[in-house]
Design a protein around this motif. Structure first.
Motif, PDB file in Angstrom:
ATOM      1  N   GLU A 234       0.832  -1.219   0.000  1.00 40.54           N
ATOM      2  CA  GLU A 234       0.000   0.000   0.000  1.00 40.54           C
ATOM      3  C   GLU A 234       0.863   1.265   0.000  1.00 40.54           C
ATOM      4  O   GLU A 234       0.419   2.315  -0.469  1.00 40.54           O
ATOM      5  N   PHE A 235       2.082   1.187   0.516  1.00 46.81           N
ATOM      6  CA  PHE A 235       2.987   2.334   0.423  1.00 46.81           C
ATOM      7  C   PHE A 235       3.292   2.642  -1.042  1.00 46.81           C
ATOM      8  O   PHE A 235       3.357   3.808  -1.440  1.00 46.81           O
ATOM      9  N   LEU A 236       3.487   1.589  -1.840  1.00 41.90           N
ATOM     10  CA  LEU A 236       3.693   1.799  -3.282  1.00 41.90           C
ATOM     11  C   LEU A 236       2.466   2.445  -3.907  1.00 41.90           C
ATOM     12  O   LEU A 236       2.582   3.375  -4.723  1.00 41.90           O
TER      13      LEU A 236
ATOM     14  N   SER B 239      -0.823  -2.618  -5.078  1.00 46.28           N
ATOM     15  CA  SER B 239      -0.659  -3.108  -3.715  1.00 46.28           C
ATOM     16  C   SER B 239      -0.232  -4.575  -3.701  1.00 46.28           C
ATOM     17  O   SER B 239       0.393  -5.035  -2.742  1.00 46.28           O
ATOM     18  N   PHE B 240      -0.542  -5.312  -4.768  1.00 39.26           N
ATOM     19  CA  PHE B 240      -0.136  -6.717  -4.858  1.00 39.26           C
ATOM     20  C   PHE B 240       1.380  -6.847  -5.007  1.00 39.26           C
ATOM     21  O   PHE B 240       1.946  -7.920  -4.764  1.00 39.26           O
ATOM     22  N   PHE B 241       2.027  -5.764  -5.401  1.00 40.32           N
ATOM     23  CA  PHE B 241       3.484  -5.767  -5.553  1.00 40.32           C
ATOM     24  C   PHE B 241       4.164  -6.133  -4.241  1.00 40.32           C
ATOM     25  O   PHE B 241       5.192  -6.818  -4.232  1.00 40.32           O
ATOM     26  N   GLY B 242       3.586  -5.690  -3.123  1.00 37.62           N
ATOM     27  CA  GLY B 242       4.169  -6.019  -1.824  1.00 37.62           C
ATOM     28  C   GLY B 242       4.128  -7.512  -1.543  1.00 37.62           C
ATOM     29  O   GLY B 242       5.065  -8.066  -0.956  1.00 37.62           O
ATOM     30  N   ILE B 243       3.043  -8.181  -1.969  1.00 40.35           N
ATOM     31  CA  ILE B 243       2.946  -9.626  -1.788  1.00 40.35           C
ATOM     32  C   ILE B 243       3.943 -10.341  -2.689  1.00 40.35           C
ATOM     33  O   ILE B 243       4.569 -11.338  -2.301  1.00 40.35           O
ATOM     34  N   LYS B 244       4.132  -9.835  -3.932  1.00 34.85           N
ATOM     35  CA  LYS B 244       5.083 -10.455  -4.847  1.00 34.85           C
ATOM     36  C   LYS B 244       6.512 -10.323  -4.337  1.00 34.85           C
ATOM     37  O   LYS B 244       7.358 -11.181  -4.616  1.00 34.85           O
TER      38      LYS B 244
END
Length: 297
Positions: free
Chosen positions: A43-45, A220-225
């Motif tokens: 979410e920061f991204l 926000s999915f980038f953080g999970i990846k």
């Protein structure tokens, strides 16, 4: 075999892998100083990308002004988040703080959806040329910019933890908060600095990805990846986060190549890093460079 496609995907994997490494270092930064895994990192991204988009589109600021303003905003945002929400939780069980970060993730994602809608928005044109020809390969200009900035950030992080007083204070605080306080280290300031730097650097990654793929809640999915990269490298290792990021970036692009050429399974680009995570952790439970915890009874 399409060698040009393979080389193109490998280069893309290295470039996106450095970006993964930068975001992974933000995970490590918070963990090393607070022992908390921040599940709101993605979410920061998202917040950083939407903030920069709004400054460029709504307020019509040029990129060279809007981008630094975005980083400054995220720096203040990280400090306020730690002071207002997370500081009252100092001394509470770690699992309580982790659950708060999960709640923050849901809250910020919903807030961004309410403010900007659920549809992807194209990022304004920043560079005159969208891609650059390098040895016959077309590479996105935004990715080249991210590669240069990512390398600079990686070097800066390494120096920060190894030689700066604040970085050493963060390492001491992560080892034992009470001992750090007894030595005169301002633990609260250390926590605030960790969250501020993490928010600012994550926003940088969000802007780069937004320039290439557009800005949407998918960011926000980038953080999970990135999380597999953090675990692979070792949750408390800066060098490990870089190696893990490069590993995941290359793996997912290789998976896309082999899937397109022979396997035809579909979606291998997304799931390959998690398969690699399971296999590697079966061999090295602490990741490539993670510190082993030895408990004696």
């Amino acid at each position: 075999m399409n060698w040009n496609l393979l080389i193109q995907l490998l280069i893309n994997g290295i470039i996106i892998g450095t970006l993964y490494g930068v975001v992974a270092m933000c995970f490590v930064l918070i963990y090393k100083s607070t022992r908390v895994v921040n599940f709101a990192q993605g979410e920061f991204l998202l917040i950083g990308a939407w903030t920069c988009w709004a400054l460029l589109v709504k307020f019509e600021l040029p990129f060279y002004i809007g981008f630094p303003l975005t980083l400054a905003f995220m720096l203040v945002f990280g400090i306020l988040l730690q002071v207002v929400v997370l500081r009252p939780l100092i001394g509470e069980p770690i699992i309580s703080v982790i659950m708060v970060t999960i709640g923050l993730s849901m809250f910020f994602q919903s807030l961004m959806g309410m403010l900007f809608g659920g549809f992807a928005r194209p990022f304004p044109t920043v560079f005159e040329t969208a891609s650059v020809n390098v040895l016959g390969l077309q590479i996105q200009t935004a990715y080249i910019m991210s590669l240069v900035i990512s390398v600079v950030i990686m070097i800066g992080f390494y120096y920060f933890f190894k030689h700066s007083r604040t970085g050493l204070a963060m390492r001491a605080t992560a080892f034992n908060q009470q001992v750090a306080q007894s030595l005169g280290i301002p633990v609260r300031h250390v926590f605030a600095a960790a969250w501020a730097i993490s928010a600012m650097v994550s926003a940088l990654a969000g802007v780069v990805v937004g320039m290439v793929n557009g800005v949407s809640s998918a960011l926000s999915f980038f953080g999970i990846k990135v999380f597999p990269a953090v675990i692979l490298g070792g949750l408390d290792s800066i060098i490990g986060s870089i190696v893990g990021g490069l590993t995941i970036g290359i793996l997912e692009n290789l998976a896309e190549f082999f899937d397109a050429q022979w396997l035809h399974i579909g979606n291998m680009y997304t799931i390959a890093p998690f398969y690699a995570l399971v296999i590697i952790l079966m061999i090295k439970p602490y990741g490539f460079f993670g510190t082993k915890d030895i408990e004696r009874i």
